[in-house]
Write a protein that holds these residues in place. Structure first.
Motif, PDB file in Angstrom:
ATOM      1  N   ALA A 126      74.444 -47.425   3.650  1.00 50.54           N
ATOM      2  CA  ALA A 126      73.818 -46.986   2.398  1.00 50.54           C
ATOM      3  C   ALA A 126      73.098 -48.142   1.703  1.00 50.54           C
ATOM      4  O   ALA A 126      72.207 -47.916   0.878  1.00 50.54           O
ATOM      5  CB  ALA A 126      74.863 -46.384   1.463  1.00 50.54           C
ATOM      6  N   ARG A 183      79.197 -46.693   3.933  1.00 48.55           N
ATOM      7  CA  ARG A 183      78.810 -47.428   2.712  1.00 48.55           C
ATOM      8  C   ARG A 183      77.917 -48.622   3.035  1.00 48.55           C
ATOM      9  O   ARG A 183      76.998 -48.944   2.288  1.00 48.55           O
ATOM     10  CB  ARG A 183      80.055 -47.853   1.943  1.00 48.55           C
ATOM     11  CG  ARG A 183      80.723 -46.661   1.299  1.00 48.55           C
ATOM     12  CD  ARG A 183      81.813 -47.046   0.362  1.00 48.55           C
ATOM     13  NE  ARG A 183      82.326 -45.843  -0.278  1.00 48.55           N
ATOM     14  CZ  ARG A 183      83.554 -45.712  -0.709  1.00 48.55           C
ATOM     15  NH1 ARG A 183      84.409 -46.714  -0.594  1.00 48.55           N
ATOM     16  NH2 ARG A 183      83.950 -44.602  -1.270  1.00 48.55           N
ATOM     17  N   GLY A 200      75.524 -42.463   3.641  1.00 48.95           N
ATOM     18  CA  GLY A 200      75.034 -43.785   4.039  1.00 48.95           C
ATOM     19  C   GLY A 200      74.273 -43.722   5.356  1.00 48.95           C
ATOM     20  O   GLY A 200      73.208 -44.328   5.503  1.00 48.95           O
TER      21      GLY A 200
END
Length: 164
Positions: free
Chosen positions: A159, A156, A38
């Motif tokens: 990302a 995350r 990410g």
């Protein structure tokens, strides 16, 4: 027509923007080596953005009848003690670019180059966004720490950049 001094300053800025692109790509490689996809994604998008900034300056110099003269790009840092240290460098670098653009604007003011002042206004506004983004990630890293679920959640989140 650009003055020789302003043309040189704009060429110097092109080099700085290409270096920024190269630096963020190096940081993306570091993030990938640390299994932080990410972070790598965010940095690769940042790399593309910086390349685009260099090309905006490139186009502008040509549109004003100037001559683009590309300069050497030094090797960027490849290792970082931690993701937090890396984003401290991101913020520091964005502040350096902001100062450089501000100096360009001052030079354009002194030369009464109104077209360059207008063009640089976009970059001045862009740098506010760049610094805020880097600062936000850095502060989140400082709060979350560098291990465990919080780092994974931030990875995350990063990302998802560009998917909104």
């Amino acid at each position: 027509m650009l003055s020789k001094a302003l043309q040189k300053a704009l060429n110097d800025q092109i080099q700085k923007e290409f270096y920024s692109s190269y630096l963020y790509l190096s940081m993306a490689a570091y993030a990938e080596s640390m299994n932080l996809p990410g972070f790598a994604h965010w940095l690769k998008l940042q790399q593309q953005e910086e390349h685009g900034h260099a090309m905006k300056f490139y186009k502008y110099v040509n549109e004003r009848g100037g001559r683009v003269e590309l300069q050497a790009i030094e090797q960027p840092q490849a290792e970082f003690p931690s993701p937090t240290a890396m984003f401290e460098e991101v913020l520091k670098h964005e502040q350096f670019i902001t100062a450089s653009i501000n100096k360009l604007y001052e030079k354009a003011l002194k030369e009464n180059d109104y077209a360059t002042q207008v063009m640089l206004q976009w970059f001045i506004e862009e740098q506010v966004e760049e610094e805020a983004s880097a600062s936000e990630i850095l502060e989140t890293l400082k709060m979350a720490g560098e291990k465990g679920q919080a780092l994974l959640m931030l990875d995350r989140q990063l990302a998802r950049r560009g998917m909104n």
